[in-house]
Design a protein around this motif. Structure first.
Motif, short mmCIF file in Angstrom:
data_model
loop_
_atom_site.label_atom_id
_atom_site.label_comp_id
_atom_site.label_asym_id
_atom_site.label_seq_id
_atom_site.Cartn_x
_atom_site.Cartn_y
_atom_site.Cartn_z
N ALA A 185 1.00 -1.16 0.11
CA ALA A 185 -0.05 0.05 0.00
C ALA A 185 0.90 1.18 0.03
O ALA A 185 2.06 1.27 0.68
N LYS A 186 0.13 2.29 -0.55
CA LYS A 186 0.99 3.72 -0.52
C LYS A 186 0.11 4.68 0.10
O LYS A 186 -1.17 4.45 0.44
N ARG A 187 0.96 5.63 0.70
CA ARG A 187 0.06 6.66 1.21
C ARG A 187 -1.05 7.41 0.46
O ARG A 187 -0.71 7.80 -0.82
N PHE A 188 -2.13 7.62 1.11
CA PHE A 188 -3.62 8.10 0.42
C PHE A 188 -3.65 9.43 1.08
O PHE A 188 -4.13 9.56 2.27
N ASP A 189 -3.43 10.45 0.47
CA ASP A 189 -3.32 11.97 0.90
C ASP A 189 -4.62 12.58 1.17
O ASP A 189 -5.00 12.95 2.03
N TYR A 190 -5.47 12.36 -0.20
CA TYR A 190 -7.00 13.05 -0.24
C TYR A 190 -7.72 12.66 -1.06
O TYR A 190 -7.16 12.23 -2.16
N SER A 191 -8.86 12.65 -0.86
CA SER A 191 -9.89 12.39 -2.05
C SER A 191 -11.24 12.77 -1.44
O SER A 191 -11.79 12.74 -0.25
N PHE A 192 -12.07 13.19 -2.41
CA PHE A 192 -13.37 13.71 -2.26
C PHE A 192 -14.35 12.70 -2.47
O PHE A 192 -15.51 12.79 -2.42
N GLU A 193 -13.95 11.34 -2.76
CA GLU A 193 -14.96 10.48 -3.06
C GLU A 193 -15.53 10.12 -1.70
O GLU A 193 -15.02 9.98 -0.53
N PRO A 194 -16.92 9.80 -1.56
CA PRO A 194 -17.78 9.66 -0.39
C PRO A 194 -17.21 8.54 0.35
O PRO A 194 -17.12 7.32 -0.22
N GLY A 195 -17.27 8.50 1.56
CA GLY A 195 -17.05 7.49 2.58
C GLY A 195 -15.51 7.52 3.35
O GLY A 195 -15.29 6.76 4.18
N ILE A 196 -14.64 8.21 2.89
CA ILE A 196 -13.46 8.53 3.64
C ILE A 196 -13.45 9.84 4.46
O ILE A 196 -13.72 10.71 3.69
#
Length: 261
Positions: A185-196
């Motif tokens: 896995a790699k760092r997940f910085d940001y997402s506008f996807e619903p649920g996070i």
């Protein structure tokens, strides 16, 4: 296995054929040993692992755009807590000596049976994924326990799975058994996807926000967007292919037009 013939045999201890050999790696006679290895993995993970919040990616092949590989309506399922063993490499130091600036990377181990038990009730998601209850690329987990006491209410780090491996004979498959999934896995910085839940101010965690336009950042108060220009007259009569050939890439003057309409 055939019996050794001791009658009229001058050398009863010598193996006379392959049938008289007992193969240690015969999986038909080592089920008990593989259960021990499975329990060993489960015990190691639960004793020395870390609790994470795991978000299942609800990607649905039936509603996705397989040409572009996108599904704009995709969300993440509600998180569930599981325990995994992790090996965290901050800032991917192995790449920095070559001049690459890379995000954090992580190698994690999760027991196959434990994962299935934790998520088998999430049938509404896995029904659209061929009922294969396994970690997959695109799923996200948060190091919620490791990062729950970060200073200044910083949010625990998120990681997106990029690879799932169930066979690596040198690391996770003793006696040729399958006990755990090894996840990259790699760092997940940001997402506008619903649920996070990046913005969790209600939980006294500052969140991992990007800059966005507001009174604090972006356009100043009182600013307005220019009005969108309307469509040209006879818009529907234009054909972009013909217009490109006739106006933009008109090669008829030198007879080099390779396009056929």
């Amino acid at each position: 296995m055939s019996m050794i013939n001791y009658e009229d045999n001058c050398y009863p201890g010598i193996i006379e054929s392959d049938d008289t050999c007992w193969r240690f790696t015969d999986k038909n006679v080592q089920a008990g040993e593989r259960v021990l290895f499975s329990n060993w993995w489960r015990e190691i993970i639960n004793q020395f692992g870390v609790k994470v919040s795991y978000f299942v990616n609800t990607f649905n092949v039936l509603s996705a755009d397989l040409v572009y590989g996108e599904e704009p309506t995709k969300t993440f399922a509600d998180p569930r807590d599981i325990v995994i063993a992790v090996n965290l490499n901050d800032n991917a130091i192995t790449l920095s000596k070559y001049g690459f600036l890379s995000d954090d990377e992580i190698t994690a181990y999760v027991h196959i049976s434990a994962f299935k038990t934790a998520f088998e009730t999430l049938s509404t998601v896995y029904n659209t994924q061929y009922n294969i209850i396994e970690p997959k690329a695109g799923d996200v987990f948060q190091l919620s326990e490791f990062g729950n006491d970060r200073p200044s209410n910083r949010q625990p780090k998120y990681f997106e799975i990029t690879e799932r491996v169930d066979e690596d004979i040198s690391q996770i498959n003793p006696l040729a058994g399958h006990y755990v999934f090894m996840l990259k896995a790699k760092r997940f910085d940001y997402s506008f996807e619903p649920g996070i839940p990046f913005n969790t101010l209600e939980e006294s965690i500052s969140g991992n926000q990007q800059i966005y336009e507001s009174n604090f950042a972006g356009r100043l108060s009182g600013g307005t967007n220019p009005e969108t220009e309307g469509k040209k007259e006879n818009y529907s009569e234009y054909d972009i292919d013909n217009y490109s050939v006739e106006k933009v890439f008109d090669m008829s003057i030198n007879d080099t037009d390779v396009r056929v309409i």
